[in-house]
Every structure is written in C-alpha cells, then in structure tokens.
Design a protein around this motif. Sequence first.
Motif, PDB file in Angstrom:
ATOM      1  N   ALA A  36     -33.674 -52.351  36.457  1.00 36.65           N
ATOM      2  CA  ALA A  36     -32.451 -51.573  36.276  1.00 36.65           C
ATOM      3  C   ALA A  36     -32.770 -50.082  36.251  1.00 36.65           C
ATOM      4  O   ALA A  36     -32.074 -49.271  36.865  1.00 36.65           O
ATOM      5  N   ARG A  37     -33.830 -49.741  35.534  1.00 35.27           N
ATOM      6  CA  ARG A  37     -34.225 -48.327  35.498  1.00 35.27           C
ATOM      7  C   ARG A  37     -34.645 -47.859  36.889  1.00 35.27           C
ATOM      8  O   ARG A  37     -34.311 -46.760  37.311  1.00 35.27           O
ATOM      9  N   ALA A  38     -35.389 -48.707  37.566  1.00 32.48           N
ATOM     10  CA  ALA A  38     -35.841 -48.326  38.905  1.00 32.48           C
ATOM     11  C   ALA A  38     -34.656 -48.178  39.844  1.00 32.48           C
ATOM     12  O   ALA A  38     -34.632 -47.295  40.691  1.00 32.48           O
ATOM     13  N   GLY A  39     -33.627 -49.049  39.661  1.00 31.94           N
ATOM     14  CA  GLY A  39     -32.442 -48.937  40.496  1.00 31.94           C
ATOM     15  C   GLY A  39     -31.679 -47.676  40.221  1.00 31.94           C
ATOM     16  O   GLY A  39     -31.098 -47.073  41.122  1.00 31.94           O
ATOM     17  N   ARG A  40     -31.705 -47.265  38.953  1.00 33.94           N
ATOM     18  CA  ARG A  40     -31.010 -46.046  38.577  1.00 33.94           C
ATOM     19  C   ARG A  40     -31.601 -44.846  39.308  1.00 33.94           C
ATOM     20  O   ARG A  40     -30.922 -43.902  39.639  1.00 33.94           O
ATOM     21  N   MET A  41     -32.891 -44.877  39.508  1.00 26.35           N
ATOM     22  CA  MET A  41     -33.529 -43.749  40.179  1.00 26.35           C
ATOM     23  C   MET A  41     -34.205 -44.248  41.461  1.00 26.35           C
ATOM     24  O   MET A  41     -35.339 -43.922  41.750  1.00 26.35           O
ATOM     25  N   ALA A  54     -42.468 -45.716  32.941  1.00 24.90           N
ATOM     26  CA  ALA A  54     -43.696 -45.860  33.728  1.00 24.90           C
ATOM     27  C   ALA A  54     -43.662 -47.148  34.541  1.00 24.90           C
ATOM     28  O   ALA A  54     -44.102 -47.179  35.698  1.00 24.90           O
ATOM     29  N   LEU A  55     -43.123 -48.215  33.953  1.00 26.53           N
ATOM     30  CA  LEU A  55     -43.046 -49.481  34.682  1.00 26.53           C
ATOM     31  C   LEU A  55     -41.998 -49.413  35.794  1.00 26.53           C
ATOM     32  O   LEU A  55     -42.168 -50.031  36.851  1.00 26.53           O
TER      33      LEU A  55
END
Lengths: 166, 178
Positions: free
Chosen positions: A35-40, B62-63
């Motif tokens: 989800a965090r990776a999708g956000r950015m 970081a992950l």
Amino acid sequence: MAPDPPPRRPPDRLAEDLRAWTEQAGPVPTGEILARAGRMAPIPPEHRPHARALVGMAAAMIGVAAVIALALVLSGQTTPTTIAPASPGSGAPSTECDPAAISRAFAAVLPQTWQGAEPIDARFEVVGCRIRVTVSRLLTADEIARLTRDGNGLVDVVEPRTGRDS
Amino acid sequence: VEVGTVAFTGNAVTIEREVASLVALDDLDEFTAFVGTIEPPLRRALVGYYGLDVGREAAAEALAYAWEHRRTVLTLEHPVAYLFRVGQSRSRSIRRHFGTGHLPVLAEAADAMVEPGLHVALMKLSDRQRAVVVLCAAFEWTLDEVGTVLGVSRSTVQRHLERALRHLRVSLGVPAEP
C-alpha cells in the motif's frame, strides 16, 4: 486513589525487557508495504524518460529559444527605416510609423535652442507617428526648414497666429 | 528455502544467504518471502535506533522502497544494511512528523509488560547505543552483524554496547555484574 504502579520486573531480565519493548512496534505486513509502495508508485521504467533525454530536450528548447531571440534582435536591427523623408515644410504624414525613427527625430530637434533673433518657447510632443512642435511666435522660413531637416520630415510646427500646422 | 516458511533466526548473515536464494521466484511471492525474512531484523534495528513509532515507520518506508526496487534490493549482499540506510533517509521526514527530541511510545505500549523505567532509560542513550543494546542484548546479533548494519566497526559496536549497558544499569538501579 491513584492506581498501583505497574510491577517492576526482576532486574536480571534486561534482554527480555528489551525484546518486549522493541516488539511493541508490531510487524509491518506485506499488505501495508505494498500500500505504501502504491502510494508512491514510481513511473514504470519503460515510461520513464531517460535523464539524458531530458537534458537533451532541455538543451534543444534552450537552443530554439536562443535562435528565436537572435532572429528577433537581428530583425530589429536590420529592418530598414521605411519613413521616406517628406519634402521640407510639406508636413505630409508618413504612411509608416517607426518608433525608432520618431525617437531619433525627436532627439535631433530637441537640441534646437532657438537662439535666433528672438527667443521662442516651444513644446515638443509626439502625436501618433509625428512630432508636433508648438511655438510661441511665428517662425522664419529658415527656422522651419531647419526643424524639418533635423526632424527628418517628421515635424509639424504649430504657430500661434494661424493656430494650425505649418 | 520454501516461500513463506523462512523464519528469522537471529543471524543476519544466514538471513541474507536465504534471501539470495529467493531471487528466482515470482515477484509477489518472492517479495513476501523476502519481507518475512528481512522485516524483523530491519524493524528491530530501526526501532532500536529511532524508537518505536519512528523506527517502525522507517522500516515500513524502507520496505516499500524495497518493493519498488526489488530487482536490485533482492540481489544485494547485505539487504538489511542497505534498507537500514534507506530507513535512515526516510526517517528525516518521519521525524518531522513525529517531532524530535524524544523517543515516541506507541499508544498500546502502556499495556505491555515492559520494565516501567526501561523506556526512560533508553531515552537517555544515544541512537547508536540504543540500537546496539537492543540488537546485541535482546536479539543476540553478533558485533559484526550490528557493525555491518550500522556501518561502524566491531570495536565501536562493543564500546557502544558496554556504555549502553552501564547507563541502563545505572538508570534501572541494577547492580553491576560481578
């Protein structure tokens, strides 16, 4: 009544206490990470312009801008003055209006101090594409000729008695 | 190594060897296994360094970075150390959010069975001392493993550990070991 303080653990259990303290920060599940990776989410590499291409594009734009600016400057310098000198005293308005020519003519007639036989008051103003000089007395033919010559034919003289352009 | 069965053993070197063997798997499964392996040591290192809130946030960021750059990260020799640096970089904005000058405590921390004075005692340590004492004393990392992650030498880790333990004993009123 104040609540009882939490019981202290035996002092020899530092490692266990440190583990308990650290693990209070719960694990980060994969779902949260995604989800965090999708956000950015980054731009996919195939859609991401290469940095070198960006630099090239910027350089090309700067180059085009420079060429346009140079062309504008050169066109300003080389544009021929299209105002044909009017015949002296004719006062014929030019069909073309060149601000640079007006400025040159204005600068040329202003130094006229009218140190002739009689002093004279004169008001200079740019009206449209010509210079209007309103004088306080009638001018001689020589004075008018000089104004007309210095003003490159762009000068109209307004004398007091007639109240009209010469 | 089978996907989903990788467990943290406490030995960072072993973990990195296991992670290296996962590279050939499909993206998501591979990454899930990677997270299962790498998340605990990374989170513990960052929590030790920055405290509970900021450390966990930094680990999550970081992950997330690791997922975005998984092609690269999964082939690294020391992914924990690399992602620790990423977490440090991301922690700057996180600390601005949480504020600085204190060691935040999670809301649910009050219910945990933790030595009441430990949090305050840990607050008095430097970031490195806190990280070293957490990783070495609590999770039995070797000095070399901690040094690799923190980017310091083994002797520096040992010095931080000794000082941290001494400060903790004083703060918690624990007599020195004979």
